[in-house]
Write a protein that holds these residues in place. Structure first.
Motif, mmCIF file in Angstrom:
data_model
loop_
_atom_site.group_PDB
_atom_site.id
_atom_site.type_symbol
_atom_site.label_atom_id
_atom_site.label_comp_id
_atom_site.label_asym_id
_atom_site.label_seq_id
_atom_site.Cartn_x
_atom_site.Cartn_y
_atom_site.Cartn_z
ATOM 1 N N UNK A 83 59.669 45.378 -16.349
ATOM 2 C CA UNK A 83 59.094 44.933 -15.073
ATOM 3 C C UNK A 83 57.568 44.898 -15.138
ATOM 4 N N UNK A 84 56.979 43.995 -14.342
ATOM 5 C CA UNK A 84 55.532 43.855 -14.214
ATOM 6 C C UNK A 84 55.138 44.386 -12.843
ATOM 7 N N UNK A 85 54.044 45.144 -12.783
ATOM 8 C CA UNK A 85 53.634 45.792 -11.539
ATOM 9 C C UNK A 85 52.322 45.208 -11.034
ATOM 10 N N UNK A 86 52.263 44.959 -9.735
ATOM 11 C CA UNK A 86 51.021 44.532 -9.095
ATOM 12 C C UNK A 86 50.135 45.755 -8.897
ATOM 13 N N UNK A 87 48.904 45.646 -9.381
ATOM 14 C CA UNK A 87 47.927 46.704 -9.165
ATOM 15 C C UNK A 87 46.842 46.156 -8.236
ATOM 16 N N UNK A 88 46.971 46.473 -6.970
ATOM 17 C CA UNK A 88 46.064 45.967 -5.948
ATOM 18 C C UNK A 88 44.814 46.845 -5.896
ATOM 19 N N UNK A 89 43.644 46.223 -6.035
ATOM 20 C CA UNK A 89 42.370 46.927 -5.999
ATOM 21 C C UNK A 89 41.409 46.171 -5.103
ATOM 22 N N UNK A 90 40.586 46.904 -4.359
ATOM 23 C CA UNK A 90 39.707 46.300 -3.374
ATOM 24 C C UNK A 90 38.596 45.455 -3.976
ATOM 25 N N UNK A 91 38.492 44.218 -3.538
ATOM 26 C CA UNK A 91 37.417 43.305 -3.947
ATOM 27 C C UNK A 91 36.566 43.008 -2.719
ATOM 28 N N UNK A 92 35.852 44.034 -2.271
ATOM 29 C CA UNK A 92 35.074 43.982 -1.041
ATOM 30 C C UNK A 92 34.226 45.237 -1.009
ATOM 31 N N UNK A 93 33.156 45.221 -0.262
ATOM 32 C CA UNK A 93 32.368 46.438 -0.117
ATOM 33 C C UNK A 93 33.259 47.568 0.396
ATOM 34 N N UNK A 94 33.114 48.709 -0.210
ATOM 35 C CA UNK A 94 33.993 49.835 0.101
ATOM 36 C C UNK A 94 35.182 49.927 -0.815
ATOM 37 N N UNK A 95 35.453 48.849 -1.581
ATOM 38 C CA UNK A 95 36.543 48.870 -2.539
ATOM 39 C C UNK A 95 37.865 49.247 -1.893
#
Length: 511
Positions: A83-95
């Motif tokens: 399986x492939x997993x989505x790794x969601x990371x903030x792309x905005x000030x404050x991350x």
């Protein structure tokens, strides 16, 4: 907030902070307290933190997959049926503090004592506890003797009194787990409520705590929507950065230190793109090696998370889906500290035709994984290969199997089972069946760490002062420096790392 604040006419600053996420916002704000110091903060994402999804805490998951998410994906995981997993990371000030679930957890004291025992002087819990306290303002009046009451991060305690939450506490008590007023600061074994980075019902991110109060300082410049392309070196001295802004490449120089705070994925990526990393790996993708540092991108690990049980109820669960109750416990008695967490929350996975507002779930996380993966460059100018190597260690599999079994036991208890009035999704019986259930259903808690580990060994990337080994004028300060992951959500420990770095930089500059 506008995309550029402060004076961008200069190309030279005293300090450049790369990454305007959780750590970077704090560091830039702290360094700019010295009005004689010119500080540039560069963030690849935007500056709009006032969207409803980033204001209303219950909408946090709707940020995933949007333009404020880097939308990373792992390589297929061989121990999780490919399986492939989505790794969601903030792309905005404050991350991630601007898009995540707002949970605030210190970690267990032994997490930090273990860092110190590995040669990282000053990182033991006794040394860091004052920083945790100074960062937070908690409303827990019963814990004021050990929690912070006057810090920039404002916290709200999740409420008790929700019937399902009380049923969860009762079930935990029947299973021998004590109920505690506060299980998070620091982590203690037992059940209790958690804190959220929420104030007056709105998300209170690191932007609100640190950047907004500092934004009008004339010596602080914040440049967003500017993606750093690489670091600039003169020999082993890091002297500047190159970034792409408004379609053009631009260079900025630093007379003092450059601080990498781009996170556990982007920080090693930038180092490798700049020629810092495993020489053999860099050579394979055609990057000129500036400094052979084999540990860059290694030691990647994360908290595994699985929705173990779901059920439909007769009445709506909770307006926001947050029941505010969780349990820290051990997967086996030989352990001295908790290694798994169980959370009860509204909503469910895998229940078809059941209204989400009338469902609840028992979810569990593996908090001290032993499995380690790595991050590498796929090619010279492109993507990264992210391989957390989930479930590679048998101990992780055994602990998760026990965690799922604990969820089943809690769900079968009288206090919780009486709320199960409709459809139910539960794990199978038997070790082999549970293992397959885990491989097919395990997910991520979105807590990647460790890819620029702090220490003195061969695989260490930074020293105890967070300076990059073998280079000058360059530090790393974010979750990538954790030698091992903390017990619980990683925002608070990451901010302690940032606070520690800002103080160290200020002291070294004065010296």
């Amino acid at each position: 907030m506008p995309l550029v604040t402060g004076n961008l006419s200069s190309d030279t600053y005293d300090n450049i902070v790369v990454g305007g996420g959780s750590a970077g916002c704090l560091i830039a704000a702290r360094l700019s307290e010295d009005r004689s110091r010119k500080v540039l903060l560069i963030e690849a994402g935007g500056a709009d933190v006032d969207r409803p999804a980033m204001v209303e805490p219950a909408l946090w998951s709707t940020n995933f997959g949007s333009d404020v998410d880097w939308r990373y994906r792992t390589v297929p995981q061989r121990h999780a049926n490919g399986r492939v997993f989505d790794w969601n990371r903030g792309k905005v000030l404050g991350g991630c503090s601007s898009i995540n679930a707002t949970v605030w957890v210190w970690g267990h004291p032994s997490d930090f004592d273990r860092w110190a025992a590995d040669g990282n002087t000053g990182w033991d819990f006794a040394s860091l506890q004052p920083l945790f306290r100074q960062l937070e303002t908690t409303l827990r009046s019963e814990d004021n003797d050990r929690r912070g009451t006057n810090g920039p991060m404002r916290l709200a305690s999740t409420s008790c009194g929700v019937p399902l939450a009380e049923a969860f506490f009762e079930a935990c008590g029947s299973a021998g787990h004590p109920r505690l007023s506060d299980v998070n600061g620091p982590v203690q074994e037992g059940s209790g409520t958690y804190d959220l980075t929420v104030a007056a019902g709105r998300r209170f991110s690191v932007v609100h705590a640190f950047l907004h109060p500092a934004i009008d300082r004339p010596n602080l410049t914040v440049l967003s929507r500017a993606e750093v392309d690489r670091l600039i070196f003169a020999g082993n001295d890091c002297v500047g950065v190159r970034c792409r802004h408004e379609g053009k490449l631009r260079e900025f120089r630093a007379s003092g230190e450059i601080i990498l705070s781009a996170g556990a994925l982007a920080t090693p990526y930038l180092l490798m793109r700049s020629g810092i990393g495993n020489a053999a790996d860099l050579g394979q993708v055609g990057i000129k090696v500036i400094h052979d540092l084999p540990g860059v991108g290694e030691n990647l690990h994360d908290h595994c998370f699985i929705n173990a049980f779901s059920a439909e109820t007769a009445e709506p669960v909770h307006r926001e889906g947050r029941l505010g109750a969780h349990l820290y416990t051990r997967s086996h008695e030989a352990l001295s500290t908790p290694d798994i967490e169980v959370v009860i929350s509204g909503g469910a996975i895998g229940l078809t035709d059941a209204p989400m507002e009338k469902c609840f779930s028992l979810q569990t996380a593996l908090l001290r994984p032993l499995s380690r993966g790595r991050l590498t460059l796929a090619h010279r100018d492109g993507d990264i290969d992210i391989d957390p190597n989930y479930l590679a260690e048998k101990a992780d599999i055994d602990a998760l199997c026990t965690a799922v079994e604990k969820c089943s036991e809690l769900a079968a208890s009288a206090p919780i089972s009486r709320h199960c009035t409709g459809k139910v999704r539960k794990p199978p019986h038997g070790k082999a069946q549970i293992l397959e259930f885990i491989r097919n259903n395990m997910g991520t808690y979105w807590h990647p760490v460790g890819t620029c580990a702090m220490g003195a060994g061969k695989q260490a990337v930074v020293d105890a002062s967070l300076r990059v080994h073998g280079l000058t004028n360059l530090r790393v300060a974010d979750s990538s420096v954790m030698p091992s992951i903390t017990t619980g959500n990683t925002l608070a420990p990451t901010l302690v790392i940032a606070e520690h770095a800002a103080r160290r930089i200020s002291l070294d500059t004065r010296a």
